[in-house]
Design an enzyme around this catalytic site. Structure first.
Site, PDB file in Angstrom:
ATOM      1  N   HIS A 175       0.900  -1.173  -0.004  1.00 50.62           N
ATOM      2  CA  HIS A 175      -0.111  -0.059  -0.066  1.00 50.62           C
ATOM      3  C   HIS A 175       0.808   1.268  -0.188  1.00 50.62           C
ATOM      4  O   HIS A 175       0.337   2.221  -0.130  1.00 50.62           O
ATOM      5  CB  HIS A 175      -0.872  -0.074   1.260  1.00 50.62           C
ATOM      6  CG  HIS A 175      -2.274   0.802   1.253  1.00 50.62           C
ATOM      7  ND1 HIS A 175      -2.296   1.870   1.904  1.00 50.62           N
ATOM      8  CD2 HIS A 175      -3.273   0.905   0.446  1.00 50.62           C
ATOM      9  CE1 HIS A 175      -3.251   2.608   1.706  1.00 50.62           C
ATOM     10  NE2 HIS A 175      -3.913   1.898   0.707  1.00 50.62           N
TER      11      HIS A 175
ATOM     12  N   HIS B 205      -8.528  11.514   0.368  1.00 51.10           N
ATOM     13  CA  HIS B 205      -7.894  10.063   0.201  1.00 51.10           C
ATOM     14  C   HIS B 205      -6.548  10.149   0.849  1.00 51.10           C
ATOM     15  O   HIS B 205      -5.807   9.109   1.136  1.00 51.10           O
ATOM     16  CB  HIS B 205      -7.762   9.739  -1.196  1.00 51.10           C
ATOM     17  CG  HIS B 205      -6.905   8.400  -1.456  1.00 51.10           C
ATOM     18  ND1 HIS B 205      -5.787   8.094  -1.497  1.00 51.10           N
ATOM     19  CD2 HIS B 205      -7.587   6.961  -1.453  1.00 51.10           C
ATOM     20  CE1 HIS B 205      -5.357   6.732  -1.691  1.00 51.10           C
ATOM     21  NE2 HIS B 205      -6.662   6.103  -1.702  1.00 51.10           N
TER      22      HIS B 205
END
Length: 636
Positions: free
Chosen positions: A256, A485
Site C-alpha cells: 500500500h 484520500h
C-alpha cells in the site's frame, strides 16, 4: 449603487499557476474592459482595449476581442483562437491567453454565497439553493478558520522539506490550488532511474499524464496489483520497465506504500505521498505529498549514516525487488539495490520515516515498524508544555475492523513523548475525521467518491466508535467537497501541532500492527510508508536540488555542520500568531486540509459506509451503489 461583483480574472504564470506578482482583475456584472490600461505590463501587443468581458449574474460571461491581435480561450480540452471582433461564451475556470501563449488569465467566479457550489465543480442547478446556503453556513461557522487561508501558503524551495503540499484538484477556484502540485511537478528533469511504489497503477493514464516517464532509462514499478490489471500492465508497459509485487507472507495484506525514488546524475529525490497512480487520485481528491532532494555523499564521508538513511534502507530491503544495473554519468555503472542508497547524504532530512512491513516482529524488530516505530521516535522527543494531554486526530480513507483494546494500544503510541518538564505528555483523546453520507453525496464526484472510502457497515457502525466521529470540514483549503484520500495523524493544541504524520496507512491493524504474546510481538499485514514532521532542532540552509544548478556551499564541502540550527514550531494555516518567532526558532506552516479542532458529528450526521444503499440522488442525479471506472483500461 455600485455594480455587483461577479468574479475575477486571476493572472497565471506559464505553468498555469497563480502569478502573485500581478493583481487579480475584479469583474462586475455587465461589460468589463480589459487591456493595457489595467494590466501592468509593457507588451505593446496588448491593446489598451484588448477584450471586453460581459459577466452575468449567474457567473456566465461572453468575451469579445476588441484589439487587433488574436486571443485564445481554453475551456476544458478545447482551445479556441479568436480574431478581432469575434466572441465566445466563457465559464468559471476557463483560461484566457490575451496573446496566444502569453498573458494567461483564469476566469474565476466568486467562491462565496450562492456561487460556492458552482466554483467547486457542480452547476447551480445540481444542488438546491437551500443546500448552498447550508454549505455557506457550515463553511463560515468557525470564525477562527480563515477563509481561503491556502492562498497565503507560499514556501521557498529550501523550506519545502520541512512541510508538505496538497495535490491540485480540478474544478476548484484558483486560490484553492495555491502551492499545490501535480505529478508533472515532481517527476521532472534528467532522471536516470525511477522507482515508483504504489498500490493501484493505471499505466494507460500514467504515461500520458507524465510523458517524461517514457524517456527514463530504467523504471521499476513496485505495486499491489493482481489479476487482469497486472496482466494488462505486463502487456502494455514499456520494454525497459520492471514490474515487481513484494512478498505478502500474511493473508489479507497489501502493498500500500505510495512513494517515488528518482535518481539523478547528482542526487536522489525522495517523494512520499498518498495518491494511487490513477486519474481520480491526482485530480479529484484531497491528497498530500512530501518531497526532498539529497546529494551524493562526499567521497571522504561515505560511511556516515543517519536515522533517515537507516530507516529507508531497512524498509527498501524488505521489498526484495530484482536487482538491475544503471549508469550514472561521471560515476559509472551501479547495481540498483537497497544498499545503493547508502551513496546519498541524507543528513539534512527534515523528517523521520515511519514504515510498516508484513511479518511477526519480535526482539529488536518490535520497535522498527508500525505504531511501535512511531512510539519509539516520539519517546525520543521533547514537546512544549501546552501539548500535555492534548488531543489527537486520526484522518484516513479506510476503516479496519477495530476494537477498544486496540484503539487504546494505538493511542498509547500516538501519545508518546515528553514535555519540557521531563514528564510524559500523557494520553491524548483522539477524534476520527471521516466523511458523512451527505459529504460524499454532495462532493465533486458525487457518490462515486465513496468508492475510494471503502469501509463496510460492519466496521463503521460499531457503537464504541460513535464518540470518535468528527466532520470533514475543509473550507479554508477549498476542499470541503474534495473527498479525502489523504491520511494524516497528528497531536495538536488549537492551531499548534506537536507533530504531524503524512502516511499511506489507514486506521487498521493490518496497517499499523497489533501487539500479541503479552506485547512481545507486533503482527503487521501490509506495507505502508509515511513521513513524520517534528518540531525538533534541525539544520536549515540545505537547499540542494536535483533539478537546478544551485549547489549550497555546505553541500559543496560535503558537510552540513555550518548551516544554522533552529528550533521549529509547527502550526496550521489558520494559526494567527506572529511568524517572527525569533532568531532561534522558525514557524513552519503545514497545509492541514481539514479544520482543527475537528467538529464532532451531530445527531443527524451518518458516517459513510460503502456497502449501504443510498437512494437520495447525488449532484449528478445518481444513486448508490453504482459502477465506478477507476482505470482507463475498461476491463480491469
Amino acid at each position: 449603487m455600485s455594480a455587483t461583483k461577479i468574479g475575477y480574472l486571476v493572472p497565471l504564470d506559464n505553468n498555469l499557476r497563480e502569478d502573485n506578482s500581478l493583481p487579480k482583475l475584479p469583474l462586475s456584472q455587465g461589460p468589463n474592459v480589459i487591456g493595457r490600461t489595467n494590466i501592468p505590463v509593457s507588451d505593446k501587443r496588448l491593446s489598451r482595449k484588448h477584450i471586453t468581458l460581459t459577466a452575468s449574474a449567474d457567473g456566465s460571461a461572453s468575451l469579445v476581442v476588441d484589439g487587433t491581435n488574436p486571443v485564445v480561450v481554453k475551456s476544458g480540452d478545447q482551445r479556441k483562437k479568436l480574431s478581432s471582433n469575434e466572441h465566445v461564451s466563457i465559464a468559471d475556470g476557463d483560461i484566457i491567453e490575451l496573446i496566444p501563449g502569453h498573458h494567461f488569465f483564469k476566469y474565476v467566479t466568486l467562491s462565496r454565497s450562492q456561487k460556492r457550489v458552482s466554483n467547486d465543480g457542480a452547476t447551480n442547478g445540481e444542488l438546491s439553493s437551500k443546500k448552498m446556503r447550508q454549505q455557506d453556513e457550515q463553511d463560515n461557522e468557525n470564525g477562527k478558520n480563515s477563509e481561503e487561508a491556502l492562498c497565503n501558503f507560499h514556501v521557498s524551495h529550501d523550506k519545502l522539506p520541512s512541510t508538505f503540499r496538497l495535490l491540485r484538484v480540478q474544478g476548484l477556484p484558483a486560490w484553492a490550488n495555491t502551492s499545490c502540485v501535480s505529478i508533472r511537478d515532481v517527476i521532472q528533469g534528467d532522471i536516470i532511474v525511477a522507482i515508483l511504489s504504489n498500490y493501484m497503477v493505471d499505466i494507460d493514464w500514467l504515461l500520458p499524464a507524465c510523458p517524461v516517464l517514457a524517456k527514463i532509462p530504467h523504471v521499476l514499478v513496485i505495486h499491489g496489483e493482481s489479476d487482469g490489471t497486472l496482466e494488462h500492465m505486463k502487456r502494455n508497459k514499456p520494454a525497459n520497465w520492471i514490474l515487481h509485487k513484494p512478498p505478502l507472507p500474511i493473508s489479507f495484506g497489501t502493498h500500500h506504500s505510495k512513494a517515488m525514488l528518482l535518481i539523478y546524475p547528482r542526487g536522489v529525490r525522495i517523494i512520499v505521498h498518498t495518491a494511487n497512480l490513477i486519474h481520480v487520485d491526482w485530480n479529484n481528491k484531497s491528497q498530500g505529498l512530501w518531497m526532498q532532494d539529497f546529494p551524493l555523499k562526499d567521497q571522504n564521508n561515505l560511511s556516515e549514516e543517519c536515522g533517515f538513511e537507516n530507516d529507508l534502507i531497512d524498509y527498501l530491503s524488505t521489498l526484495k525487488w530484482p536487482e538491475f544495473s544503471a549508469n550514472l554519468p561521471a560515476h559509472g555503472n551501479f547495481k540498483i539495490n537497497p544498499s545503493f542508497f547508502k551513496k546519498f547524504n541524507f543528513s539534512s532530512a527534515a523528517v523521520r520515516l515511519i514504515a510498516s512491513v508484513p511479518g511477526y516482529h519480535t526482539g529488536s524488530s518490535l520497535k522498527k515498524w508500525g505504531h511501535m516505530k512511531l512510539r519509539t521516535v516520539l519517546q525520543e522527543c521533547t514537546f512544549e508544555k501546552g501539548f500535555k494531554k492534548s488531543p489527537l486526530v486520526y484522518q484516513f480513507s479506510s476503516l479496519g475492523s477495530l476494537d477498544e483494546k486496540w484503539m487504546a494500544e494505538l493511542s498509547s503510541s500516538m501519545s508518546s513523548g515528553f514535555s519540557e518538564d521531563k514528564t510524559p505528555l500523557g494520553i491524548g483523546e483522539p477524534l476520527i475525521v471521516w466523511p458523512t453520507v451527505e459529504d460524499v453525496r454532495c462532493s465533486l464526484e458525487g457518490y462515486a467518491a465513496g468508492n475510494a472510502i471503502p469501509s463496510p457497515q460492519k466496521n463503521v457502525d460499531k457503537d464504541f466508535l460513535k464518540k470518535y466521529w468528527a466532520k470533514w470540514k475543509a473550507s479554508h483549503t477549498g476542499r470541503s467537497r474534495a473527498m479525502p484520500h489523504i491520511k494524516t495523524f497528528a497531536r495538536y493544541n488549537g492551531q499548534k501541532l506537536a507533530w504531524f504524520l503524512l502516511t499511506s496507512a489507514n486506521l487498521s491493524k493490518a496497517a499499523w500492527g497489533a501487539l500479541q504474546k503479552n506485547n512481545s510481538q507486533l503482527m503487521i499485514r501490509s506495507y505502508e510508508l509515511g513521513v513524520l514532521i517534528l518540531p525538533s532542532a534541525k539544520r536549515h540552509g540545505c537547499g540542494f536540488s536535483c533539478t537546478s544548478n544551485i549547489v549550497p556551499s555546505e553541500i559543496k564541502s560535503g558537510s552540513t555542520e555550518t548551516s544554522q540550527i533552529q528550533k521549529t514550531k509547527l502550526v496550521t494555516l489558520t494559526w494567527h500568531g506572529s511568524s517572527d518567532a525569533g532568531a532561534s526558532s522558525e514557524v513552519v506552516y503545514l497545509p492541514v486540509p481539514y479544520e482543527l479542532p475537528p467538529q464532532r458529528y451531530s445527531s443527524e450526521d451518518v458516517p459513510w459506509s460503502w456497502d449501504k444503499r443510498y437512494t437520495k440522488k447525488d449532484v449528478y442525479g445518481q444513486v448508490w451503489p453504482r459502477h465506478v471506472q477507476l482505470y482507463a483500461f475498461q476491463d480491469s
